[in-house]
Write a protein that holds these residues in place. Structure first.
Motif, PDB file in Angstrom:
ATOM      1  N   VAL A 166      11.446 -39.171  30.481  1.00  0.00           N
ATOM      2  CA  VAL A 166      12.684 -41.060  31.279  1.00  0.00           C
ATOM      3  C   VAL A 166      11.416 -41.554  31.503  1.00  0.00           C
ATOM      4  O   VAL A 166      10.836 -41.320  31.741  1.00  0.00           O
ATOM      5  CB  VAL A 166      13.028 -39.785  32.794  1.00  0.00           C
ATOM      6  CG1 VAL A 166      13.803 -41.852  33.205  1.00  0.00           C
ATOM      7  CG2 VAL A 166      13.586 -38.975  33.038  1.00  0.00           C
ATOM      8  N   ILE A 167      11.957 -42.870  30.639  1.00  0.00           N
ATOM      9  CA  ILE A 167      11.373 -44.049  30.058  1.00  0.00           C
ATOM     10  C   ILE A 167      12.415 -44.554  30.498  1.00  0.00           C
ATOM     11  O   ILE A 167      13.921 -45.180  30.906  1.00  0.00           O
ATOM     12  CB  ILE A 167      11.194 -44.790  29.043  1.00  0.00           C
ATOM     13  CG1 ILE A 167      10.345 -43.710  28.187  1.00  0.00           C
ATOM     14  CG2 ILE A 167      10.584 -45.595  28.817  1.00  0.00           C
ATOM     15  CD1 ILE A 167       8.942 -42.835  28.332  1.00  0.00           C
ATOM     16  N   ALA A 168      11.745 -46.088  31.564  1.00  0.00           N
ATOM     17  CA  ALA A 168      12.486 -47.202  32.068  1.00  0.00           C
ATOM     18  C   ALA A 168      11.996 -48.273  31.952  1.00  0.00           C
ATOM     19  O   ALA A 168      10.626 -48.498  31.264  1.00  0.00           O
ATOM     20  CB  ALA A 168      12.482 -47.165  33.987  1.00  0.00           C
ATOM     21  N   VAL A 169      13.350 -48.938  31.270  1.00  0.00           N
ATOM     22  CA  VAL A 169      12.792 -50.769  30.861  1.00  0.00           C
ATOM     23  C   VAL A 169      13.240 -51.686  31.709  1.00  0.00           C
ATOM     24  O   VAL A 169      14.821 -51.221  31.718  1.00  0.00           O
ATOM     25  CB  VAL A 169      13.294 -50.308  28.725  1.00  0.00           C
ATOM     26  CG1 VAL A 169      12.837 -51.483  28.306  1.00  0.00           C
ATOM     27  CG2 VAL A 169      12.907 -49.393  28.196  1.00  0.00           C
ATOM     28  N   ARG A 216      11.299 -46.727  39.713  1.00  0.00           N
ATOM     29  CA  ARG A 216       9.507 -46.173  40.325  1.00  0.00           C
ATOM     30  C   ARG A 216      10.153 -45.159  40.733  1.00  0.00           C
ATOM     31  O   ARG A 216       9.053 -43.849  40.297  1.00  0.00           O
ATOM     32  CB  ARG A 216       9.936 -47.237  41.438  1.00  0.00           C
ATOM     33  CG  ARG A 216       8.489 -46.875  42.918  1.00  0.00           C
ATOM     34  CD  ARG A 216       8.854 -47.022  43.728  1.00  0.00           C
ATOM     35  NE  ARG A 216       9.736 -46.441  44.454  1.00  0.00           N
ATOM     36  CZ  ARG A 216       9.908 -46.752  46.267  1.00  0.00           C
ATOM     37  NH1 ARG A 216       9.322 -47.762  46.302  1.00  0.00           N
ATOM     38  NH2 ARG A 216      11.249 -46.359  45.883  1.00  0.00           N
ATOM     39  N   ASP A 217      11.631 -44.476  41.380  1.00  0.00           N
ATOM     40  CA  ASP A 217      11.284 -42.783  41.242  1.00  0.00           C
ATOM     41  C   ASP A 217      11.594 -41.486  40.301  1.00  0.00           C
ATOM     42  O   ASP A 217      11.799 -40.685  40.647  1.00  0.00           O
ATOM     43  CB  ASP A 217      12.418 -43.108  42.754  1.00  0.00           C
ATOM     44  CG  ASP A 217      12.677 -43.863  43.636  1.00  0.00           C
ATOM     45  OD1 ASP A 217      11.437 -43.829  43.991  1.00  0.00           O
ATOM     46  OD2 ASP A 217      12.967 -44.252  44.864  1.00  0.00           O
ATOM     47  N   VAL A 218      12.571 -42.784  39.790  1.00  0.00           N
ATOM     48  CA  VAL A 218      13.047 -41.288  38.397  1.00  0.00           C
ATOM     49  C   VAL A 218      11.909 -41.671  37.329  1.00  0.00           C
ATOM     50  O   VAL A 218      12.043 -40.141  36.230  1.00  0.00           O
ATOM     51  CB  VAL A 218      14.339 -41.590  37.959  1.00  0.00           C
ATOM     52  CG1 VAL A 218      14.945 -40.811  37.250  1.00  0.00           C
ATOM     53  CG2 VAL A 218      14.774 -41.464  39.381  1.00  0.00           C
ATOM     54  N   ALA A 219      11.125 -42.335  36.729  1.00  0.00           N
ATOM     55  CA  ALA A 219      10.948 -42.568  35.201  1.00  0.00           C
ATOM     56  C   ALA A 219       9.383 -41.897  35.899  1.00  0.00           C
ATOM     57  O   ALA A 219       8.615 -41.727  36.740  1.00  0.00           O
ATOM     58  CB  ALA A 219      10.771 -43.963  35.125  1.00  0.00           C
ATOM     59  N   PRO A 244       4.824 -45.333  37.116  1.00  0.00           N
ATOM     60  CA  PRO A 244       5.564 -46.348  38.268  1.00  0.00           C
ATOM     61  C   PRO A 244       4.182 -46.877  38.561  1.00  0.00           C
ATOM     62  O   PRO A 244       4.074 -47.499  39.793  1.00  0.00           O
ATOM     63  CB  PRO A 244       6.481 -45.181  39.133  1.00  0.00           C
ATOM     64  CG  PRO A 244       6.890 -43.923  37.254  1.00  0.00           C
ATOM     65  CD  PRO A 244       5.427 -43.969  37.023  1.00  0.00           C
ATOM     66  N   GLU A 245       3.778 -45.943  39.130  1.00  0.00           N
ATOM     67  CA  GLU A 245       2.781 -46.545  40.124  1.00  0.00           C
ATOM     68  C   GLU A 245       2.096 -47.232  39.944  1.00  0.00           C
ATOM     69  O   GLU A 245       1.491 -48.688  40.837  1.00  0.00           O
ATOM     70  CB  GLU A 245       1.539 -45.444  40.312  1.00  0.00           C
ATOM     71  CG  GLU A 245       0.793 -45.441  41.707  1.00  0.00           C
ATOM     72  CD  GLU A 245      -0.344 -44.168  42.129  1.00  0.00           C
ATOM     73  OE1 GLU A 245      -1.398 -44.831  42.923  1.00  0.00           O
ATOM     74  OE2 GLU A 245      -0.198 -43.738  41.721  1.00  0.00           O
ATOM     75  N   ALA A 246       1.388 -47.698  38.575  1.00  0.00           N
ATOM     76  CA  ALA A 246       0.838 -48.418  37.781  1.00  0.00           C
ATOM     77  C   ALA A 246       0.965 -50.029  37.756  1.00  0.00           C
ATOM     78  O   ALA A 246       0.450 -50.572  37.585  1.00  0.00           O
ATOM     79  CB  ALA A 246       0.076 -48.340  35.612  1.00  0.00           C
ATOM     80  N   ILE A 247       2.566 -49.698  36.933  1.00  0.00           N
ATOM     81  CA  ILE A 247       3.460 -50.705  37.057  1.00  0.00           C
ATOM     82  C   ILE A 247       3.671 -51.495  38.432  1.00  0.00           C
ATOM     83  O   ILE A 247       3.510 -52.871  38.947  1.00  0.00           O
ATOM     84  CB  ILE A 247       4.245 -50.380  35.758  1.00  0.00           C
ATOM     85  CG1 ILE A 247       4.202 -49.878  34.776  1.00  0.00           C
ATOM     86  CG2 ILE A 247       5.919 -51.877  36.058  1.00  0.00           C
ATOM     87  CD1 ILE A 247       3.356 -51.133  33.614  1.00  0.00           C
TER      88      ILE A 247
END
Length: 254
Positions: free
Chosen positions: A31-34, A211-214, A231-234
């Motif tokens: 799952v990628i979040a943009v 943050r929670d799903v990607a 997500p943690e890194a970003i």
């Protein structure tokens, strides 16, 4: 297993560079979040990946099939037969639902499987009813889009995209047209798909959701990928100053 690869993508509208040297990969089940500011090229990227727009330069491959590649400085798209095969692997959920207003919910979901994929109506109907159960709308099968709330319409749109059994599902800001109280029911469906390891790429302004799903978050600005990572890194340790500045506006929501 890599399911989509993008190399050095470039898109120009009216002389303005909208996508500039964009490269990324998506693996099966990822799952990628943009995320990124409005006008950063996020939605255009999705449209290029789903053949709704054509690119000027770059290469796109889907599950081993080449959609487009650059030869002698110009884009060369695959023959239409190959593009049709690729289209069947890609599903798109639009910001404004794009349901057929003159079709019932059931008709909206069965139309493409029957007339594009060649599925029998009985099979398409059975699949549609299963999908409606999954998105919590079994009782709306015979309703028409004008009888639905925005959240219900978007859940039907998700079911319609899933009906074609795509290998990758793209979401273009799926909650931005909804009232806040309806956003949760749509995000719940997307979370359920993520739990089932559906390969997805979601353009979103919902930072907590990203943050929670990607599995991975991509931050875009001015048509370029500025930063990509977990997500943690970003969200916790962004390396780029532009990412840090953007996320400061959302600090309370993540």
């Amino acid at each position: 297993m890599q399911i989509l690869k993008v190399e050095n993508l470039r898109k120009i509208f009216d002389g303005e560079v909208i996508l500039d040297d964009v490269s990324l990969e998506i693996n099966k089940g990822e799952v990628i979040a943009v995320i990124g500011p409005s006008g950063s090229g996020k939605s255009t990227l999705l449209r290029c990946l789903t053949l709704l727009e054509r690119v000027e330069l770059g290469k796109i491959s889907v599950a081993g099939d080449t959609m487009v590649e650059t030869i002698n400085g110009k884009p060369h798209y695959a023959p239409e037969e190959t593009l049709r095969k690729i289209r069947l692997k890609l599903g798109m959920v639009f910001q404004n639902f794009n349901l057929f207003p003159h079709f019932s919910v059931l008709q909206n979901i069965t139309e493409a499987p029957v007339h594009v994929a060649g599925m029998s109506y009985e099979t398409a109907k059975a699949n549609a009813l299963e999908l409606l159960e999954k998105v919590g709308l079994t009782d709306k099968a015979e309703s028409y889009p004008y009888q639905l709330s925005g959240g219900q319409s978007q859940r039907v749109a998700i079911a319609r995209a899933m009906a074609m059994k795509p290998e990758v599902l793209f979401f273009d800001e799926p909650t931005s047209a909804l009232d806040p109280e309806l956003t949760g029911e749509v995000l719940k469906v997307i979370r359920a798909l993520a739990a089932e390891h559906m390969t997805m790429m979601v353009v979103t302004h919902e930072m907590a959701f990203a943050r929670d799903v990607a599995d991975r978050v991509i931050f875009m600005d001015n048509g370029r990928i500025i930063e990509s990572g977990t997500p943690e890194a970003i969200f916790v340790h962004p390396a780029n100053v532009r990412t840090q500045t953007f996320l400061q506006r959302y600090s309370d929501s993540v």
